[in-house]
Design an enzyme around this catalytic site. Structure first.
Site, PDB file in Angstrom:
ATOM      1  N   CYS A  70       0.837  -1.190   0.000  1.00 53.23           N
ATOM      2  CA  CYS A  70       0.000   0.000   0.000  1.00 53.23           C
ATOM      3  C   CYS A  70       0.884   1.256   0.000  1.00 53.23           C
ATOM      4  CB  CYS A  70      -0.904  -0.003   1.231  1.00 53.23           C
ATOM      5  SG  CYS A  70      -2.053   1.401   1.284  1.00 53.23           S
ATOM      6  N   ASP A  98       0.442   3.802   1.796  1.00 55.47           N
ATOM      7  CA  ASP A  98       0.373   4.428   3.127  1.00 55.47           C
ATOM      8  C   ASP A  98       1.757   4.813   3.664  1.00 55.47           C
ATOM      9  OD1 ASP A  98       0.188   4.575   6.115  1.00 55.47           O
ATOM     10  OD2 ASP A  98      -1.915   4.143   5.693  1.00 55.47           O
ATOM     11  N   ARG A 150       2.825   5.154   6.561  1.00 56.02           N
ATOM     12  CA  ARG A 150       3.278   4.474   7.781  1.00 56.02           C
ATOM     13  C   ARG A 150       3.917   3.120   7.488  1.00 56.02           C
ATOM     14  NH1 ARG A 150      -2.588   4.767  10.335  1.00 56.02           N
ATOM     15  NH2 ARG A 150      -2.952   4.231   8.139  1.00 56.02           N
ATOM     16  N   HIS A 168      -1.891  -3.826   5.266  1.00 55.15           N
ATOM     17  CA  HIS A 168      -1.609  -3.364   6.638  1.00 55.15           C
ATOM     18  C   HIS A 168      -2.922  -3.053   7.336  1.00 55.15           C
ATOM     19  CE1 HIS A 168      -2.404   1.002   5.947  1.00 55.15           C
ATOM     20  NE2 HIS A 168      -2.213   0.621   4.705  1.00 55.15           N
ATOM     21  N   CYS A 207      -5.903   0.119   7.124  1.00 56.05           N
ATOM     22  CA  CYS A 207      -5.695   0.662   5.768  1.00 56.05           C
ATOM     23  C   CYS A 207      -6.803   1.667   5.409  1.00 56.05           C
ATOM     24  CB  CYS A 207      -5.685  -0.484   4.759  1.00 56.05           C
ATOM     25  SG  CYS A 207      -5.394   0.068   3.064  1.00 56.05           S
TER      26      CYS A 207
HETATM   27 ZN   LIG Z   1      -3.351   1.184   3.052  1.00 56.61          ZN
END
Ligand SMILES: [Zn+2]
Length: 219
Positions: free
Chosen positions: A42, A44, A46, A98, A101
């Protein structure tokens, strides 16, 4: 908030540290890449694939998109996959979701628009295919996290069914597919399932038949 110039300063320090440790480091980078892994994850912020697996530059070919989705009509991902399997000949491909999400939270909540809404079509299909398994969870957090897990499983199966992976297996190329979930709450990666050329894909498409990673998986 971090100033963008801090990134450039940090970069200088990083390059110096690597060169101090090994003066030949960047000279060797010029020679080419031979990563063992393709990471599909992803976008993302993080989730940092190289940092969380302590992988140095050159160790991992990476593709990221919102909610780590695999579409065979996605030219971006298919180009990455083609290069990774045909030229780099990576031995392992990870699809890593994750918990928490945002893309899958939005899929559950609805109300998206524009490009994001179009992109999440594939994620909505996952939700519809496993609606009971997801919506029967007791609260929003566990519903999202269950969707994260079934999404990794479905995307990994889709990856296994792509022409590129099927062709690699047909020519006896060893490619192992791994479905992982990264837990943003404690930094740990949880292996969910593995697929190789001998795995019966129809058997793992069912909600109650998740294959768990075996401890003696090939390295
Ligand atoms: Zn995500």
């Amino acid at each position: 908030m971090r100033h963008y110039k801090q990134l450039l300063l940090a970069n200088k320090a990083w390059a110096k540290e690597l060169t101090d440790e090994n003066p030949e480091f960047f000279k060797r980078q010029i020679a080419g890449q031979k990563p063992d892994f393709l990471w599909i994850g992803c976008s993302d912020s993080r989730v940092s694939p190289e940092q969380m697996t302590m992988t140095p530059p050159g160790g991992m070919f990476i593709h990221r998109n919102v909610a780590n989705l695999v579409n065979e009509d996605d030219l971006n991902l298919m180009s990455v996959l083609q290069y990774a399997t045909d030229v780099l000949q990576v031995r392992h491909i990870m699809v890593c979701g994750h918990y928490g999400c945002g893309g899958l939270q939005a899929t559950l909540a609805g109300g998206t628009s524009g490009a994001v809404d179009s992109w999440l079509t594939n994620a909505r299909a996952v939700l519809h295919a496993h609606e009971h398994e997801v919506t029967s969870q007791p609260d929003d957090e566990t519903r999202v996290n269950r969707l994260v897990e079934v999404n990794v499983r479905d995307q990994l199966i889709k990856l296994a069914r792509t022409k590129l992976i099927q062709a690699a297996w047909a020519r006896k190329q060893e490619v192992f597919l791994h479905g992982w979930v990264y837990d943003i709450r404690d930094g740990h990666i949880k292996p969910l399932l593995e697929i190789d050329a001998s795995t019966p894909l129809d058997a793992i498409g069912q909600p109650d038949k998740v294959l768990h990673a075996s401890p003696d998986a090939p390295s």
